[in-house]
Write a protein that holds these residues in place. Structure first.
Motif, PDB file in Angstrom:
ATOM      1  N   THR A 212       0.777  -1.613   0.017  1.00  0.00           N
ATOM      2  CA  THR A 212      -0.041  -0.136   0.227  1.00  0.00           C
ATOM      3  C   THR A 212       0.462   1.552   0.362  1.00  0.00           C
ATOM      4  O   THR A 212       2.443   1.455  -0.005  1.00  0.00           O
ATOM      5  CB  THR A 212      -1.137   0.154   1.457  1.00  0.00           C
ATOM      6  OG1 THR A 212      -1.603   1.438   1.436  1.00  0.00           O
ATOM      7  CG2 THR A 212      -0.153  -0.001   2.552  1.00  0.00           C
ATOM      8  N   GLY A 214      -0.827   4.147   0.400  1.00  0.00           N
ATOM      9  CA  GLY A 214      -1.483   5.289   1.215  1.00  0.00           C
ATOM     10  C   GLY A 214      -2.793   5.788   0.180  1.00  0.00           C
ATOM     11  O   GLY A 214      -2.882   5.368  -0.481  1.00  0.00           O
ATOM     12  N   GLN A 261      -7.763  -2.225   6.485  1.00  0.00           N
ATOM     13  CA  GLN A 261      -6.561  -2.363   6.838  1.00  0.00           C
ATOM     14  C   GLN A 261      -6.474  -3.014   7.470  1.00  0.00           C
ATOM     15  O   GLN A 261      -5.187  -4.097   7.633  1.00  0.00           O
ATOM     16  CB  GLN A 261      -5.828  -0.621   5.984  1.00  0.00           C
ATOM     17  CG  GLN A 261      -4.304  -1.141   6.525  1.00  0.00           C
ATOM     18  CD  GLN A 261      -3.751  -0.103   5.736  1.00  0.00           C
ATOM     19  OE1 GLN A 261      -4.018  -0.032   5.139  1.00  0.00           O
ATOM     20  NE2 GLN A 261      -3.232   1.075   6.818  1.00  0.00           N
ATOM     21  N   VAL A 271       4.872  -6.379   5.129  1.00  0.00           N
ATOM     22  CA  VAL A 271       3.605  -5.208   4.695  1.00  0.00           C
ATOM     23  C   VAL A 271       5.159  -4.314   4.192  1.00  0.00           C
ATOM     24  O   VAL A 271       6.100  -4.032   4.365  1.00  0.00           O
ATOM     25  CB  VAL A 271       3.492  -3.767   5.344  1.00  0.00           C
ATOM     26  CG1 VAL A 271       2.756  -2.480   5.207  1.00  0.00           C
ATOM     27  CG2 VAL A 271       2.194  -4.742   6.331  1.00  0.00           C
ATOM     28  N   CYS A 273       5.736  -0.514   2.101  1.00  0.00           N
ATOM     29  CA  CYS A 273       4.369   0.582   1.702  1.00  0.00           C
ATOM     30  C   CYS A 273       5.959   1.785   1.718  1.00  0.00           C
ATOM     31  O   CYS A 273       6.921   1.773   1.758  1.00  0.00           O
ATOM     32  CB  CYS A 273       4.202   0.721   3.217  1.00  0.00           C
ATOM     33  SG  CYS A 273       4.988   1.288   4.606  1.00  0.00           S
ATOM     34  N   ASN A 278       0.912   6.616   9.524  1.00  0.00           N
ATOM     35  CA  ASN A 278      -0.442   5.697   9.891  1.00  0.00           C
ATOM     36  C   ASN A 278       0.348   4.009   9.624  1.00  0.00           C
ATOM     37  O   ASN A 278      -0.106   3.216  10.177  1.00  0.00           O
ATOM     38  CB  ASN A 278      -2.023   6.568   9.232  1.00  0.00           C
ATOM     39  CG  ASN A 278      -1.967   7.687  10.011  1.00  0.00           C
ATOM     40  OD1 ASN A 278      -1.967   7.811  11.642  1.00  0.00           O
ATOM     41  ND2 ASN A 278      -3.079   8.250   9.851  1.00  0.00           N
ATOM     42  N   THR A 279      -0.056   3.897   8.385  1.00  0.00           N
ATOM     43  CA  THR A 279       0.201   2.323   7.647  1.00  0.00           C
ATOM     44  C   THR A 279       1.608   2.175   8.523  1.00  0.00           C
ATOM     45  O   THR A 279       1.752   0.730   8.639  1.00  0.00           O
ATOM     46  CB  THR A 279       0.806   2.485   6.084  1.00  0.00           C
ATOM     47  OG1 THR A 279      -0.207   3.663   5.962  1.00  0.00           O
ATOM     48  CG2 THR A 279       0.916   0.972   6.293  1.00  0.00           C
ATOM     49  N   GLU A 282       0.065   1.236  12.532  1.00  0.00           N
ATOM     50  CA  GLU A 282      -0.829   0.197  11.899  1.00  0.00           C
ATOM     51  C   GLU A 282       0.517  -0.963  11.886  1.00  0.00           C
ATOM     52  O   GLU A 282      -0.787  -2.027  12.668  1.00  0.00           O
ATOM     53  CB  GLU A 282      -1.248  -0.206  11.624  1.00  0.00           C
ATOM     54  CG  GLU A 282      -2.797   1.431  11.861  1.00  0.00           C
ATOM     55  CD  GLU A 282      -3.512   2.241  10.300  1.00  0.00           C
ATOM     56  OE1 GLU A 282      -3.501   1.462  10.024  1.00  0.00           O
ATOM     57  OE2 GLU A 282      -4.252   3.202  10.766  1.00  0.00           O
TER      58      GLU A 282
END
Length: 374
Positions: A212, A214, A261, A271, A273, A278-279, A282
């Motif tokens: 991701t 974002g 998410q 992950v 990213c 935030n990502t 998290e």
């Protein structure tokens, strides 16, 4: 008590505070927002001016990117928001204004009107003072803020740091100790809008890797390289790729324009990213190691925090090809040290307390102890 949350119209700056406002209401407080999108899960949102976000020229890096962000986005946004913030304070009558670090109008108008204000640090990059080694650039930024405060008729304070309370939605285990006066609450993970997802297609026999960039970044070429890298490992890895554009051709991957998410992270193994705060937080809250390819703004700082914590690998966004991405994914999946480091950060997040800890700090600021609503 009455709390007014002033945020820029960026989802990543709103999401951490949704759980905080829910906790405040549970304790009997009254909450309103301004600067947020016009619809926010039924919560009261008071009108506030904004600006059309200018398109960012391709290839901006370093000081040019910083200059664009401040001169073309953050300072004009503050000037546009200021009248609405003042009207919201007059209409709502808050005991405390909680201003996002990039919603300068919230802090400056509250300071001018004599309303106590706290800072919401939705990203931890400024806590590390990334310009400390660049005194001329730091002075340029200070001059911008001083001129903005003068135009808004406010005292010359740094609107990014309340002298009363700075709430940081991270911990020292990831961000470092930070300046004095920071309250590390850890991520505030709350309810999110429901998003359809093909859970029946998730293969429990393979490691799920989420890709991701974002909510505001584009990177079709990068996503394509990620898809190629993960396709080569399809015997043991299943890719979930967030592609808001809907243009990615990635056979074998679960490609969606948006995802639930937090629910996906609960089933993931790693992950990939861009280093959005935030990502990253998290993912680490779920104990997941990361491959981070920062694009701009605060992302290089956050990526360095991940590497320093031992919880991931950093790549160059513009140069990351399938071979490099695949090697990095292999590292974080196969070397247990990355997952162990991610879990240490996750433990620090849990110990920090999240939204209840943030609310306790806000209540301490007002000298008020909330009671559960009847």
């Amino acid at each position: 008590m009455r709390f007014l949350f002033v945020v820029p119209p960026f989802p990543g700056h709103v999401n951490p505070l949704v759980a905080v406002t829910a906790e405040l209401r549970t304790r009997g407080h009254v909450v309103a927002w301004t600067g947020a999108p016009g619809s926010l899960a039924g919560e009261p949102v008071l009108p506030c001016g904004t600006i059309p976000l200018p398109p960012r020229p391709d290839g901006l890096q370093g000081f040019a990117a910083l200059k664009f962000l401040w001169e073309q986005v953050l300072v004009p946004l503050a000037e546009a928001m200021a009248p609405g913030v003042e009207a919201a304070i007059g209409q709502f009558g808050p005991d405390v204004v909680v201003a996002d670090q990039q919603a300068f109008a919230g802090a400056l108008v509250a300071q001018r009107l004599g309303v106590p204000w706290a800072t919401s640090a939705s990203t931890s990059s400024d806590l590390a003072d990334p310009l400390s080694a660049l005194p001329k650039v730091a002075q340029w930024r200070a001059d911008l803020l001083a001129a903005l405060a003068e135009r808004l008729g406010a005292p010359a304070v740094d609107p990014r740091f309340s002298p009363r309370l700075v709430l940081a939605f991270t911990t020292a285990a990831l961000a470092g100790e930070g300046p004095a006066g920071v309250t590390f609450a850890g991520p505030a993970l709350g309810a999110r809008p429901e998003v359809d997802f093909p859970w029946q297609d998730v293969d429990p026999a393979r490691a799920l890797v989420l890709v991701t960039l974002g909510t505001v970044n584009t990177g079709a070429a990068f996503l394509a390289e990620c898809a190629a890298a993960l396709r080569e490992r399809a015997d043991r890895v299943q890719a979930v790729i967030v592609d808001p554009s809907g243009t990615l051709d990635a056979p074998g991957a679960l490609v969606r324009p948006s995802i639930p998410q937090l629910d996906v992270l609960a089933r993931a193994a790693a992950v990939i990213c861009h280093g959005g705060h935030n990502t990253v937080c998290e993912a680490l809250a779920h104990g997941l190691p990361l491959v981070v390819a920062p694009i701009r703004d605060d992302q290089p700082v956050i990526a360095d925090q991940v590497v320093t914590a031992g919880a991931g690998v950093r790549l160059r966004f513009g140069r990351a090809k399938a071979a490099q991405l695949g090697k990095a994914v292999d590292q974080v999946l196969d070397d247990p040290r990355y997952r162990a480091a991610a879990r240490r950060v996750a433990e620090s997040f849990r110990a920090a307390g999240g939204a209840p800890a943030a609310v306790a700090a806000l209540e301490a600021l007002t000298g008020h102890c909330g009671l559960p609503a009847g």
